[in-house]
Design an enzyme around this catalytic site. Structure first.
Site, PDB file in Angstrom:
ATOM      1  N   ASP A  67       7.448  52.913  26.316  1.00  0.00           N
ATOM      2  CA  ASP A  67       6.804  53.189  25.024  1.00  0.00           C
ATOM      3  C   ASP A  67       5.914  52.015  24.639  1.00  0.00           C
ATOM      4  O   ASP A  67       5.958  50.966  25.277  1.00  0.00           O
ATOM      5  CB  ASP A  67       7.841  53.491  23.927  1.00  0.00           C
ATOM      6  CG  ASP A  67       8.932  52.438  23.841  1.00  0.00           C
ATOM      7  OD1 ASP A  67       8.833  51.397  24.529  1.00  0.00           O
ATOM      8  OD2 ASP A  67       9.890  52.640  23.087  1.00  0.00           O
ATOM      9  N   ASN A 136      19.384  53.655  15.344  1.00  0.00           N
ATOM     10  CA  ASN A 136      19.435  55.024  14.807  1.00  0.00           C
ATOM     11  C   ASN A 136      19.582  56.059  15.920  1.00  0.00           C
ATOM     12  O   ASN A 136      19.394  57.247  15.687  1.00  0.00           O
ATOM     13  CB  ASN A 136      18.155  55.311  14.001  1.00  0.00           C
ATOM     14  CG  ASN A 136      16.893  55.089  14.835  1.00  0.00           C
ATOM     15  OD1 ASN A 136      16.985  54.823  16.033  1.00  0.00           O
ATOM     16  ND2 ASN A 136      15.732  55.193  14.215  1.00  0.00           N
ATOM     17  N   HIS A 138      17.696  56.222  18.616  1.00  0.00           N
ATOM     18  CA  HIS A 138      16.440  56.587  19.291  1.00  0.00           C
ATOM     19  C   HIS A 138      16.449  56.130  20.749  1.00  0.00           C
ATOM     20  O   HIS A 138      17.194  55.240  21.145  1.00  0.00           O
ATOM     21  CB  HIS A 138      15.203  56.081  18.525  1.00  0.00           C
ATOM     22  CG  HIS A 138      14.920  54.615  18.633  1.00  0.00           C
ATOM     23  ND1 HIS A 138      14.077  53.959  17.765  1.00  0.00           N
ATOM     24  CD2 HIS A 138      15.350  53.654  19.495  1.00  0.00           C
ATOM     25  CE1 HIS A 138      13.990  52.690  18.099  1.00  0.00           C
ATOM     26  NE2 HIS A 138      14.743  52.470  19.136  1.00  0.00           N
ATOM     27  N   GLU A 143      12.418  59.264  18.001  1.00  0.00           N
ATOM     28  CA  GLU A 143      13.176  58.963  16.786  1.00  0.00           C
ATOM     29  C   GLU A 143      14.078  60.144  16.411  1.00  0.00           C
ATOM     30  O   GLU A 143      13.937  61.242  16.972  1.00  0.00           O
ATOM     31  CB  GLU A 143      12.184  58.674  15.644  1.00  0.00           C
ATOM     32  CG  GLU A 143      11.271  57.467  15.883  1.00  0.00           C
ATOM     33  CD  GLU A 143      11.987  56.126  15.774  1.00  0.00           C
ATOM     34  OE1 GLU A 143      13.217  56.047  15.932  1.00  0.00           O
ATOM     35  OE2 GLU A 143      11.291  55.115  15.526  1.00  0.00           O
TER      36      GLU A 143
HETATM   37  C1  F6R Z   1      11.990  49.521  23.638  1.00  0.00           C
HETATM   38  C2  F6R Z   1      12.525  50.778  23.194  1.00  0.00           C
HETATM   39  C3  F6R Z   1      13.598  50.889  22.177  1.00  0.00           C
HETATM   40  C4  F6R Z   1      14.753  49.930  22.430  1.00  0.00           C
HETATM   41  C5  F6R Z   1      15.887  50.136  21.441  1.00  0.00           C
HETATM   42  C6  F6R Z   1      16.935  49.067  21.591  1.00  0.00           C
HETATM   43  O1  F6R Z   1      10.981  49.747  24.610  1.00  0.00           O
HETATM   44  O2  F6R Z   1      12.056  51.761  23.642  1.00  0.00           O
HETATM   45  O3  F6R Z   1      14.042  52.213  22.175  1.00  0.00           O
HETATM   46  O4  F6R Z   1      15.234  50.133  23.741  1.00  0.00           O
HETATM   47  O5  F6R Z   1      15.387  50.122  20.158  1.00  0.00           O
HETATM   48  O6  F6R Z   1      16.382  47.836  21.267  1.00  0.00           O
HETATM   49  P1  F6R Z   1      17.167  46.475  21.508  1.00  0.00           P
HETATM   50  O7  F6R Z   1      17.371  46.362  22.981  1.00  0.00           O
HETATM   51  O8  F6R Z   1      16.278  45.396  20.990  1.00  0.00           O
HETATM   52  O9  F6R Z   1      18.457  46.586  20.772  1.00  0.00           O
END
Ligand code: F6R
Length: 242
Positions: A67, A136, A138, A143
């Protein structure tokens, strides 16, 4: 769905890195998508260490960014692409021809999402998706509200994601409010998926993801239905599981 629990962050990171190393040993072209955020930092370090020790040959792997933020240049140190470049592509000298990423500066971003997804389809789909879990639920920027059929697309970042994102940006840098992401559909079509989470703060969402109903409200729960998906957790993230 499979579950693997590791004692600590270091062994979790090594296990995620090993999933990539195993695929690389096939010495045939494979497609892997990579996340950013805090979770995969240890995995990138493990991959760089293994590469420096001569134990990893990445020459057959095509890499895809999971992403990207919109509204910041791709060259910004905060872009997902630059973060992966800094942590992994550069230190291992990955060939640029093998790196695929969203052009987040494209004029027509809907067309860009379709273009990027079509490249993956044309190349035979993903063999492995490494993803983290947002607070959340995602996945990438799929989302809450994202169905299993959600396409690769532009998306407004959820309120909780904006809060979570503060840790990735300096105080003087505005937090992007939009992103572009591989859709749940493409991720669920990946032959293998590693859903990686560590730390106590992820324990509640991990519980919902694994024991809760499969629900668009918690997009990561869709991986319960995927035979090739592995939730890779450390003991803290797994501490609320039955
Ligand atoms: C990042 C992404 C997000 C993270 C998720 C967890 O490319 O796509 O979905 O993987 O928000 O983030 P962290 O690892 O910082 O807890």
């Amino acid at each position: 769905m499979n579950l693997v629990i590791k004692s600590d962050y270091e062994s979790l990171s090594l296990a995620a890195a090993q999933a990539i190393i195993e695929l690389s040993k096939q010495k045939k072209e494979v497609n892997i998508c990579l996340p950013t955020g805090t979770t995969p930092k240890g995995m990138y370090k493990a991959l760089v260490d293994l590469h420096q020790a001569g134990q990893a040959d990445f020459s057959f792997i095509n890499w895809f960014t999971l992403d990207e933020y919109l509204g910041i240049p791709l060259s910004s140190p905060f872009s997902c692409y630059q973060q992966i470049t800094e942590l992994f592509y550069e230190p291992t000298g990955i060939n640029k021809d093998r790196i695929f990423t969203f052009n987040s500066e494209a004029k027509d971003l809907d067309a860009e999402a379709a273009r990027y997804n079509a490249i993956i389809e044309h190349m035979g789909g993903l063999d492995l998706a490494i993803v983290g879990i947002g607070m959340n639920g995602h996945v990438g920027f799929n989302e809450p509200g994202s169905s299993a059929n959600a396409p690769t697309r532009v998306i407004d970042l959820h309120e909780r994601t904006l809060v979570q994102s503060k840790k990735y940006f300096t105080d003087d840098h505005p937090i992007p409010t939009k992103g572009i992401t591989l859709g749940m559909k493409t991720l669920l079509q990946s032959k293998e998926v590693f859903v990686v989470a560590n730390g106590e703060e992820k324990a509640d969402i991990v519980k919902f993801a694994i024991h809760g109903p499969v629900s668009d409200d918690v997009p990561v729960s869709h991986f319960q239905t995927h035979a090739g998906a592995t939730f890779l957790l450390d003991t803290l993230a797994a501490s609320k599981l039955k």
